[in-house]
Design a protein around this motif. Structure first.
Motif, PDB file in Angstrom:
ATOM      1  N   ALA A 228      -3.508   7.636  -5.662  1.00  0.00           N
ATOM      2  CA  ALA A 228      -2.746   7.354  -4.442  1.00  0.00           C
ATOM      3  C   ALA A 228      -2.837   5.884  -4.068  1.00  0.00           C
ATOM      4  O   ALA A 228      -1.836   5.251  -3.723  1.00  0.00           O
ATOM      5  N   GLU A 229      -4.054   5.333  -4.132  1.00  0.00           N
ATOM      6  CA  GLU A 229      -4.241   3.916  -3.818  1.00  0.00           C
ATOM      7  C   GLU A 229      -3.442   3.031  -4.771  1.00  0.00           C
ATOM      8  O   GLU A 229      -2.808   2.064  -4.354  1.00  0.00           O
ATOM      9  N   LEU A 230      -3.484   3.355  -6.043  1.00  0.00           N
ATOM     10  CA  LEU A 230      -2.770   2.564  -7.038  1.00  0.00           C
ATOM     11  C   LEU A 230      -1.271   2.601  -6.796  1.00  0.00           C
ATOM     12  O   LEU A 230      -0.601   1.565  -6.848  1.00  0.00           O
ATOM     13  N   TRP A 231      -0.738   3.776  -6.504  1.00  0.00           N
ATOM     14  CA  TRP A 231       0.694   3.865  -6.260  1.00  0.00           C
ATOM     15  C   TRP A 231       1.108   3.041  -5.043  1.00  0.00           C
ATOM     16  O   TRP A 231       2.082   2.291  -5.087  1.00  0.00           O
ATOM     17  N   VAL A 232       0.371   3.160  -3.941  1.00  0.00           N
ATOM     18  CA  VAL A 232       0.707   2.410  -2.730  1.00  0.00           C
ATOM     19  C   VAL A 232       0.692   0.907  -3.025  1.00  0.00           C
ATOM     20  O   VAL A 232       1.616   0.174  -2.657  1.00  0.00           O
ATOM     21  N   GLU A 233      -0.337   0.446  -3.696  1.00  0.00           N
ATOM     22  CA  GLU A 233      -0.446  -0.984  -4.003  1.00  0.00           C
ATOM     23  C   GLU A 233       0.682  -1.455  -4.909  1.00  0.00           C
ATOM     24  O   GLU A 233       1.275  -2.511  -4.686  1.00  0.00           O
ATOM     25  N   ARG A 234       0.979  -0.695  -5.935  1.00  0.00           N
ATOM     26  CA  ARG A 234       2.045  -1.099  -6.860  1.00  0.00           C
ATOM     27  C   ARG A 234       3.395  -1.131  -6.154  1.00  0.00           C
ATOM     28  O   ARG A 234       4.193  -2.048  -6.362  1.00  0.00           O
TER      29      ARG A 234
END
Length: 109
Positions: free
Chosen positions: A39-45
């Motif tokens: 989830a964190e990776l998707w938001v950041e990307r």
């Protein structure tokens, strides 16, 4: 506060045990870590993609500017702090203790 943290606080306040999905509590924690990280990776990307697109469209920063950026030495402390926060958030579920529905697995029965 994230939805995950809100849910954890609600469970703790209600005096409930953690939900059990897999055969061992550590596997549940690992799954939670992977989900949080995803989830964190998707938001950041997604946010980075939008930002880079807007900056390029407005002629403020080009993709090449981003690729060749070198941070100033005084930025290192803040970057280290943010990295530590992310590490704690992603790996924190692995350090949890408490009561589990897997009591027989924990005791090796």
């Amino acid at each position: 506060m994230s939805d995950v943290l809100k849910a954890e606080e609600a469970i703790a306040a209600a005096g409930k045990t953690e939900p059990a999905f897999l055969s061992h509590p550590l596997l549940d924690r690992l799954l939670e870590s992977v989900m949080v990280l995803s989830a964190e990776l998707w938001v950041e990307r997604d946010r980075r993609r939008i930002l880079e697109q807007l900056l390029a469209e407005k002629g403020i920063v080009s993709p090449a500017d981003i690729e060749t950026y070198q941070p100033a030495p005084d930025e290192d402390a803040e970057r280290a702090r943010l990295r530590s926060q992310l590490t704690h958030r992603v790996l924190g579920p692995l350090a949890k203790t408490g009561t589990y529905r897997h009591e027989n697995v924990i005791r090796g029965q």
